[in-house]
Design a protein around this motif. Structure first.
Motif, PDB file in Angstrom:
ATOM      1  N   PHE A  77       0.827  -1.204   0.000  1.00 28.56           N
ATOM      2  CA  PHE A  77       0.000   0.000   0.000  1.00 28.56           C
ATOM      3  C   PHE A  77       0.861   1.253   0.000  1.00 28.56           C
ATOM      4  O   PHE A  77       1.932   1.267   0.589  1.00 28.56           O
ATOM      5  CB  PHE A  77      -0.927  -0.007   1.220  1.00 28.56           C
ATOM      6  N   GLU A  78       0.357   2.293  -0.656  1.00 30.25           N
ATOM      7  CA  GLU A  78       1.136   3.530  -0.731  1.00 30.25           C
ATOM      8  C   GLU A  78       0.907   4.437   0.465  1.00 30.25           C
ATOM      9  O   GLU A  78       1.723   5.296   0.765  1.00 30.25           O
ATOM     10  CB  GLU A  78       0.779   4.289  -2.021  1.00 30.25           C
ATOM     11  N   VAL A  79      -0.251   4.266   1.120  1.00 28.31           N
ATOM     12  CA  VAL A  79      -0.549   5.120   2.275  1.00 28.31           C
ATOM     13  C   VAL A  79      -0.582   4.244   3.535  1.00 28.31           C
ATOM     14  O   VAL A  79      -0.548   3.028   3.443  1.00 28.31           O
ATOM     15  CB  VAL A  79      -1.901   5.851   2.093  1.00 28.31           C
ATOM     16  N   ASP A  80      -0.655   4.902   4.698  1.00 23.98           N
ATOM     17  CA  ASP A  80      -0.719   4.141   5.954  1.00 23.98           C
ATOM     18  C   ASP A  80      -1.992   3.299   6.001  1.00 23.98           C
ATOM     19  O   ASP A  80      -3.051   3.774   5.601  1.00 23.98           O
ATOM     20  CB  ASP A  80      -0.728   5.102   7.157  1.00 23.98           C
ATOM     21  N   VAL A  81      -1.852   2.079   6.508  1.00 22.69           N
ATOM     22  CA  VAL A  81      -3.000   1.188   6.562  1.00 22.69           C
ATOM     23  C   VAL A  81      -3.303   0.794   7.996  1.00 22.69           C
ATOM     24  O   VAL A  81      -2.396   0.500   8.770  1.00 22.69           O
ATOM     25  CB  VAL A  81      -2.721  -0.129   5.790  1.00 22.69           C
ATOM     26  N   GLU A  82      -4.594   0.820   8.329  1.00 23.75           N
ATOM     27  CA  GLU A  82      -5.015   0.236   9.587  1.00 23.75           C
ATOM     28  C   GLU A  82      -6.050  -0.827   9.237  1.00 23.75           C
ATOM     29  O   GLU A  82      -6.870  -0.622   8.346  1.00 23.75           O
ATOM     30  CB  GLU A  82      -5.650   1.315  10.479  1.00 23.75           C
ATOM     31  N   ARG A  83      -5.974  -1.989   9.869  1.00 22.28           N
ATOM     32  CA  ARG A  83      -6.928  -3.057   9.532  1.00 22.28           C
ATOM     33  C   ARG A  83      -7.811  -3.352  10.725  1.00 22.28           C
ATOM     34  O   ARG A  83      -7.324  -3.546  11.834  1.00 22.28           O
ATOM     35  CB  ARG A  83      -6.187  -4.319   9.123  1.00 22.28           C
ATOM     36  N   ILE A  84      -9.110  -3.354  10.513  1.00 24.69           N
ATOM     37  CA  ILE A  84     -10.055  -3.696  11.574  1.00 24.69           C
ATOM     38  C   ILE A  84     -10.798  -4.942  11.148  1.00 24.69           C
ATOM     39  O   ILE A  84     -11.439  -4.963  10.098  1.00 24.69           O
ATOM     40  CB  ILE A  84     -11.071  -2.559  11.816  1.00 24.69           C
ATOM     41  N   HIS A  85     -10.686  -5.988  11.966  1.00 25.17           N
ATOM     42  CA  HIS A  85     -11.435  -7.207  11.686  1.00 25.17           C
ATOM     43  C   HIS A  85     -12.758  -7.120  12.425  1.00 25.17           C
ATOM     44  O   HIS A  85     -12.808  -7.259  13.643  1.00 25.17           O
ATOM     45  CB  HIS A  85     -10.627  -8.435  12.152  1.00 25.17           C
ATOM     46  N   ALA A  86     -13.841  -6.826  11.689  1.00 24.72           N
ATOM     47  CA  ALA A  86     -15.147  -6.669  12.326  1.00 24.72           C
ATOM     48  C   ALA A  86     -16.236  -6.973  11.311  1.00 24.72           C
ATOM     49  O   ALA A  86     -15.992  -6.995  10.105  1.00 24.72           O
ATOM     50  CB  ALA A  86     -15.305  -5.245  12.847  1.00 24.72           C
ATOM     51  N   ASP A  87     -17.427  -7.196  11.826  1.00 21.90           N
ATOM     52  CA  ASP A  87     -18.565  -7.480  10.973  1.00 21.90           C
ATOM     53  C   ASP A  87     -19.045  -6.181  10.311  1.00 21.90           C
ATOM     54  O   ASP A  87     -19.320  -5.199  11.003  1.00 21.90           O
ATOM     55  CB  ASP A  87     -19.682  -8.086  11.841  1.00 21.90           C
ATOM     56  N   GLU A  88     -19.138  -6.193   8.972  1.00 19.29           N
ATOM     57  CA  GLU A  88     -19.601  -4.990   8.270  1.00 19.29           C
ATOM     58  C   GLU A  88     -21.009  -4.589   8.697  1.00 19.29           C
ATOM     59  O   GLU A  88     -21.387  -3.425   8.599  1.00 19.29           O
ATOM     60  CB  GLU A  88     -19.612  -5.214   6.749  1.00 19.29           C
ATOM     61  N   GLU A  89     -21.795  -5.582   9.137  1.00 21.88           N
ATOM     62  CA  GLU A  89     -23.182  -5.277   9.511  1.00 21.88           C
ATOM     63  C   GLU A  89     -23.261  -4.535  10.843  1.00 21.88           C
ATOM     64  O   GLU A  89     -24.310  -4.023  11.197  1.00 21.88           O
ATOM     65  CB  GLU A  89     -24.005  -6.564   9.596  1.00 21.88           C
ATOM     66  N   ARG A  90     -22.161  -4.530  11.618  1.00 26.30           N
ATOM     67  CA  ARG A  90     -22.181  -3.857  12.906  1.00 26.30           C
ATOM     68  C   ARG A  90     -21.114  -2.777  12.916  1.00 26.30           C
ATOM     69  O   ARG A  90     -20.255  -2.727  13.795  1.00 26.30           O
ATOM     70  CB  ARG A  90     -21.954  -4.868  14.028  1.00 26.30           C
ATOM     71  N   LEU A  91     -21.195  -1.935  11.925  1.00 24.23           N
ATOM     72  CA  LEU A  91     -20.198  -0.893  11.711  1.00 24.23           C
ATOM     73  C   LEU A  91     -20.050   0.027  12.922  1.00 24.23           C
ATOM     74  O   LEU A  91     -18.940   0.351  13.345  1.00 24.23           O
ATOM     75  CB  LEU A  91     -20.599  -0.082  10.465  1.00 24.23           C
ATOM     76  N   LEU A  92     -21.194   0.422  13.504  1.00 24.82           N
ATOM     77  CA  LEU A  92     -21.134   1.418  14.586  1.00 24.82           C
ATOM     78  C   LEU A  92     -20.543   0.860  15.877  1.00 24.82           C
ATOM     79  O   LEU A  92     -20.234   1.613  16.786  1.00 24.82           O
ATOM     80  CB  LEU A  92     -22.525   2.013  14.841  1.00 24.82           C
ATOM     81  N   ASP A  93     -20.368  -0.484  15.943  1.00 23.10           N
ATOM     82  CA  ASP A  93     -19.699  -1.053  17.118  1.00 23.10           C
ATOM     83  C   ASP A  93     -18.217  -0.700  17.152  1.00 23.10           C
ATOM     84  O   ASP A  93     -17.599  -0.659  18.202  1.00 23.10           O
ATOM     85  CB  ASP A  93     -19.809  -2.587  17.113  1.00 23.10           C
ATOM     86  N   VAL A  94     -17.627  -0.508  15.959  1.00 25.29           N
ATOM     87  CA  VAL A  94     -16.186  -0.262  15.919  1.00 25.29           C
ATOM     88  C   VAL A  94     -15.829   1.148  15.445  1.00 25.29           C
ATOM     89  O   VAL A  94     -14.703   1.589  15.602  1.00 25.29           O
ATOM     90  CB  VAL A  94     -15.467  -1.295  15.013  1.00 25.29           C
ATOM     91  N   VAL A  95     -16.778   1.830  14.837  1.00 27.18           N
ATOM     92  CA  VAL A  95     -16.502   3.161  14.310  1.00 27.18           C
ATOM     93  C   VAL A  95     -17.437   4.147  15.025  1.00 27.18           C
ATOM     94  O   VAL A  95     -18.637   3.906  15.113  1.00 27.18           O
ATOM     95  CB  VAL A  95     -16.744   3.192  12.780  1.00 27.18           C
ATOM     96  N   ALA A  96     -16.877   5.228  15.534  1.00 21.88           N
ATOM     97  CA  ALA A  96     -17.690   6.185  16.273  1.00 21.88           C
ATOM     98  C   ALA A  96     -18.577   6.980  15.322  1.00 21.88           C
ATOM     99  O   ALA A  96     -18.173   7.250  14.185  1.00 21.88           O
ATOM    100  CB  ALA A  96     -16.780   7.135  17.050  1.00 21.88           C
ATOM    101  N   PRO A  97     -19.774   7.368  15.773  1.00 20.18           N
ATOM    102  CA  PRO A  97     -20.626   8.213  14.928  1.00 20.18           C
ATOM    103  C   PRO A  97     -19.939   9.545  14.633  1.00 20.18           C
ATOM    104  O   PRO A  97     -19.131  10.031  15.430  1.00 20.18           O
ATOM    105  CB  PRO A  97     -21.888   8.418  15.769  1.00 20.18           C
ATOM    106  N   ASN A  98     -20.251  10.137  13.513  1.00 17.72           N
ATOM    107  CA  ASN A  98     -19.702  11.432  13.088  1.00 17.72           C
ATOM    108  C   ASN A  98     -18.179  11.459  13.065  1.00 17.72           C
ATOM    109  O   ASN A  98     -17.564  12.465  13.415  1.00 17.72           O
ATOM    110  CB  ASN A  98     -20.194  12.552  14.019  1.00 17.72           C
ATOM    111  N   SER A  99     -17.549  10.342  12.699  1.00 21.64           N
ATOM    112  CA  SER A  99     -16.085  10.310  12.778  1.00 21.64           C
ATOM    113  C   SER A  99     -15.399  10.207  11.418  1.00 21.64           C
ATOM    114  O   SER A  99     -14.207  10.484  11.319  1.00 21.64           O
ATOM    115  CB  SER A  99     -15.646   9.132  13.651  1.00 21.64           C
ATOM    116  N   GLN A 100     -16.096   9.814  10.369  1.00 17.93           N
ATOM    117  CA  GLN A 100     -15.409   9.509   9.117  1.00 17.93           C
ATOM    118  C   GLN A 100     -15.591  10.604   8.066  1.00 17.93           C
ATOM    119  O   GLN A 100     -16.675  11.139   7.890  1.00 17.93           O
ATOM    120  CB  GLN A 100     -15.939   8.179   8.544  1.00 17.93           C
ATOM    121  N   GLU A 101     -14.488  10.891   7.360  1.00 14.42           N
ATOM    122  CA  GLU A 101     -14.574  11.875   6.277  1.00 14.42           C
ATOM    123  C   GLU A 101     -15.144  11.256   5.017  1.00 14.42           C
ATOM    124  O   GLU A 101     -15.844  11.899   4.246  1.00 14.42           O
ATOM    125  CB  GLU A 101     -13.182  12.430   5.960  1.00 14.42           C
ATOM    126  N   ALA A 102     -14.768   9.993   4.774  1.00 16.14           N
ATOM    127  CA  ALA A 102     -15.250   9.322   3.580  1.00 16.14           C
ATOM    128  C   ALA A 102     -15.320   7.825   3.854  1.00 16.14           C
ATOM    129  O   ALA A 102     -14.432   7.273   4.491  1.00 16.14           O
ATOM    130  CB  ALA A 102     -14.324   9.586   2.403  1.00 16.14           C
TER     131      ALA A 102
END
Lengths: 65, 328
Positions: free
Chosen positions: B125-150
């Motif tokens: 990868f050309e940019v920094d990578v972070e990998r989260i192993h989580a269920d896509e159906e439970r996105l808000l369990d691992v990602v905070a609301p109002n936190s992502q730019e894209a």
């Protein structure tokens, strides 16, 4: 994409070769029969054609062993 | 007469019908949004990444690589530099691999298959990578609301059971004025395989069982995006067509992509007779002139923005001053 059926290394691959190459003429006859009736297909609509196709497959598969 | 007598029968049947929202009691009675067996899907994806040490999985990257490439075109239309981008359902990172420092500083890959997620080393990868192993159906369990730019999602949403719910979660996870770009298989995807297997099963066995997933319709996607609360929607469709020597290579490649059948209550087994019949039908009904068979992958593209006060908005309906007739 990859021509994997040419090297018959697993039973399914050998079967694939027979279904598409060894018994190609019977497969085509069966396909044509379905093509002629596909708007009104019912069980065993192409029984005769498949019987020949199936016999060819069984013959080919038994020759593998 | 027939019609009249059917009504009371139906009404009576309704009284006995169980509530569709009931919890899981047996594998074949499931909630309203349970279409796919997500646990089986994770196992299939893990297995696909392990086969031949990942080589099989890499050789069957062609559809995803093509679609990731097309998604980059859409991303480059957005004149904005991001600090982080979330790649939802990234797989081994088909899309993340294409991101460069001009677009973002960092990418966060999220996938439910751990093996697939870690298939490629960080050096790819050309940019920094972070990998989260989580269920896509439970996105808000691992990602905070109002936190992502894209948030980008490249060919993973077609295995989501609760698509309306996940779109709402994506919107919640975005910052105001954040963008979501998604690509999912839908519409006529694999219709050749679907019809061939159905005809073969019908003619050989006298009945059908699903072997190709139900697909989301294009028209539904814009409604779903609107319902999830996205603004400035763009939805369109495009196609990738691949030619295979026969149906067997297609099915093998689908397996190596981790895209095998995972419908709840599916039959895991296809009789050899049915397979041979389906292959013959595939060729007769859909075959190309050169003897190969085509497979269609239809991709539904969606772009939506989380509403923000400073965002450009469409004008009120009927507020136009220029008559289109004068322009055309």
């Amino acid at each position: 994409m990859n021509a994997t059926t040419t090297n018959g290394s697993t039973p399914l691959r050998r079967f694939a070769v027979h279904a598409t190459t060894t018994c190609a003429t019977h497969a085509e006859a069966y396909g044509k029969c379905i093509l002629a009736t596909y708007t009104d297909v019912r069980k065993d609509a192409c029984k005769e054609e498949f019987a020949k196709f199936g016999a060819c497959l069984r013959e080919a598969v038994s020759c593998d062993y | 007469m027939n019609r009249l007598t059917r009504i009371p029968v139906l009404a009576r049947a309704r009284n006995f019908a169980s509530h569709s929202g009931s919890p899981l009691s047996s594998p074949n009675t499931v909630g309203p949004y349970q279409v796919f067996d997500r646990y089986a899907k994770r196992l299939q994806k893990d297995r696909s990444a392990r086969r031949d040490d990942g080589e099989k999985s890499r050789t069957t990257d062609y559809v995803r690589d093509e679609v990731a490439d097309r998604m980059m075109d859409r991303l480059l239309d957005i004149k904005r530099k991001f600090n982080t981008i979330l790649d939802l359902g990234s797989g081994p990172g088909h899309l993340s691999k294409l991101l460069d420092a001009e677009i973002t500083k960092k990418v966060v890959m999220l996938d439910s298959s751990e093996k697939l997620l870690h298939r490629e080393p960080d050096s790819e990868f050309e940019v920094d990578v972070e990998r989260i192993h989580a269920d896509e159906e439970r996105l808000l369990d691992v990602v905070a609301p109002n936190s992502q730019e894209a948030i980008l999602s490249c060919l993973s949403l077609h295995w989501i059971n609760d698509l309306p719910g996940v779109l709402v979660q994506i919107k919640e996870a975005l910052q105001p004025d954040g963008v979501f770009i998604g690509a999912m298989f839908g519409g006529d995807t694999l219709f050749e395989l679907r019809t061939s297997l159905q005809l073969a099963q019908l003619e050989r066995e006298g009945g059908i069982s699903p072997h190709v997933s139900p697909m989301t319709d294009t028209r539904d996607v814009s409604n779903l995006l609107g319902r999830a609360g996205f603004a400035l929607l763009t939805v369109d469709v495009d196609e990738v067509r691949v030619a295979y020597p026969s149906m067997f290579e297609l099915m093998e490649d689908l397996r190596d992509m981790g895209e095998n059948n995972t419908i709840v209550g599916r039959r895991n087994f296809v009789h050899r007779d049915t397979l041979a019949a389906a292959s013959a039908i595939y060729k007769a009904l859909h075959g190309n002139e050169d003897g190969s068979v085509p497979a269609t992958f239809q991709i539904i593209w969606m772009i939506g923005w989380k509403p923000a006060p400073n965002q450009p908005k469409p004008l009120e309906r009927g507020s136009g001053k220029t008559n289109l007739k004068d322009v055309l």
